[in-house]
Scaffold this motif. Structure first.
Motif, PDB file in Angstrom:
ATOM      1  N   PHE A 251       0.830  -1.208   0.000  1.00 11.90           N
ATOM      2  CA  PHE A 251       0.000   0.000   0.000  1.00 11.90           C
ATOM      3  C   PHE A 251       0.860   1.252   0.000  1.00 11.90           C
ATOM      4  O   PHE A 251       0.613   2.200  -0.746  1.00 11.90           O
ATOM      5  CB  PHE A 251      -0.936  -0.013   1.215  1.00 11.90           C
ATOM      6  CG  PHE A 251      -1.753   1.250   1.350  1.00 11.90           C
ATOM      7  CD1 PHE A 251      -2.809   1.487   0.507  1.00 11.90           C
ATOM      8  CD2 PHE A 251      -1.435   2.192   2.314  1.00 11.90           C
ATOM      9  CE1 PHE A 251      -3.562   2.655   0.619  1.00 11.90           C
ATOM     10  CE2 PHE A 251      -2.163   3.351   2.441  1.00 11.90           C
ATOM     11  CZ  PHE A 251      -3.241   3.586   1.588  1.00 11.90           C
ATOM     12  N   MET A 252       1.889   1.276   0.821  1.00  5.87           N
ATOM     13  CA  MET A 252       2.755   2.458   0.900  1.00  5.87           C
ATOM     14  C   MET A 252       3.539   2.670  -0.395  1.00  5.87           C
ATOM     15  O   MET A 252       3.782   3.809  -0.799  1.00  5.87           O
ATOM     16  CB  MET A 252       3.724   2.341   2.081  1.00  5.87           C
ATOM     17  CG  MET A 252       3.046   2.508   3.429  1.00  5.87           C
ATOM     18  SD  MET A 252       2.091   4.037   3.577  1.00  5.87           S
ATOM     19  CE  MET A 252       3.383   5.242   3.502  1.00  5.87           C
ATOM     20  N   GLU A 253       3.920   1.612  -1.069  1.00  7.43           N
ATOM     21  CA  GLU A 253       4.595   1.752  -2.361  1.00  7.43           C
ATOM     22  C   GLU A 253       3.656   2.358  -3.396  1.00  7.43           C
ATOM     23  O   GLU A 253       4.063   3.178  -4.214  1.00  7.43           O
ATOM     24  CB  GLU A 253       5.125   0.410  -2.838  1.00  7.43           C
ATOM     25  CG  GLU A 253       6.305  -0.090  -2.020  1.00  7.43           C
ATOM     26  CD  GLU A 253       6.724  -1.498  -2.400  1.00  7.43           C
ATOM     27  OE1 GLU A 253       5.940  -2.205  -3.073  1.00  7.43           O
ATOM     28  OE2 GLU A 253       7.837  -1.898  -2.017  1.00  7.43           O
ATOM     29  N   ASN A 254       2.381   1.963  -3.355  1.00  3.27           N
ATOM     30  CA  ASN A 254       1.402   2.544  -4.274  1.00  3.27           C
ATOM     31  C   ASN A 254       1.169   4.017  -3.967  1.00  3.27           C
ATOM     32  O   ASN A 254       1.076   4.841  -4.879  1.00  3.27           O
ATOM     33  CB  ASN A 254       0.074   1.793  -4.197  1.00  3.27           C
ATOM     34  CG  ASN A 254       0.133   0.472  -4.931  1.00  3.27           C
ATOM     35  OD1 ASN A 254       0.892   0.317  -5.886  1.00  3.27           O
ATOM     36  ND2 ASN A 254      -0.654  -0.483  -4.492  1.00  3.27           N
ATOM     37  N   VAL A 255       1.087   4.368  -2.677  1.00  2.00           N
ATOM     38  CA  VAL A 255       0.894   5.766  -2.296  1.00  2.00           C
ATOM     39  C   VAL A 255       2.075   6.601  -2.763  1.00  2.00           C
ATOM     40  O   VAL A 255       1.912   7.693  -3.311  1.00  2.00           O
ATOM     41  CB  VAL A 255       0.701   5.890  -0.760  1.00  2.00           C
ATOM     42  CG1 VAL A 255       0.762   7.338  -0.309  1.00  2.00           C
ATOM     43  CG2 VAL A 255      -0.613   5.253  -0.346  1.00  2.00           C
ATOM     44  N   LEU A 256       3.281   6.080  -2.570  1.00  2.90           N
ATOM     45  CA  LEU A 256       4.480   6.791  -2.996  1.00  2.90           C
ATOM     46  C   LEU A 256       4.511   6.965  -4.511  1.00  2.90           C
ATOM     47  O   LEU A 256       4.807   8.044  -5.020  1.00  2.90           O
ATOM     48  CB  LEU A 256       5.724   6.032  -2.524  1.00  2.90           C
ATOM     49  CG  LEU A 256       7.063   6.657  -2.887  1.00  2.90           C
ATOM     50  CD1 LEU A 256       7.212   8.017  -2.223  1.00  2.90           C
ATOM     51  CD2 LEU A 256       8.200   5.749  -2.476  1.00  2.90           C
TER      52      LEU A 256
END
Length: 80
Positions: free
Chosen positions: A17-22
């Motif tokens: 999820f954090m990779e997608n947000v980034l």
């Protein structure tokens, strides 16, 4: 020897999820920067308005009065 070579695609883990947000945050940031640069390079011409209101003097209520300056401390003369 030919049987030992493995030509299967490498296993890539699913993005978290954090990779997608980034990733999407970087895309939006880049688009925002491009819009800002284009706004500087290509200025929008605005029609000039001749309002009579802009030429009228301001009321005395809206004009700020200058603050009184603080009294300066006088320097004492040096003794000879």
């Amino acid at each position: 020897m030919a049987a030992e070579l493995d030509f299967s695609p490498p296993e890539i883990p699913e993005p978290t999820f954090m990779e997608n947000v980034l990733r999407y945050g970087l895309f939006f940031g880049a688009i925002f920067q491009l819009i800002c640069v284009l706004a500087i390079i290509l200025p929008v011409s605005r029609p000039h308005k001749t309002d009579s209101d802009s030429f009228e003097p301001k009321n005395s209520e809206t004009v700020k009065k200058p603050k009184a300056t603080a009294p300066q401390i006088s320097k004492k003369p040096k003794k000879e």
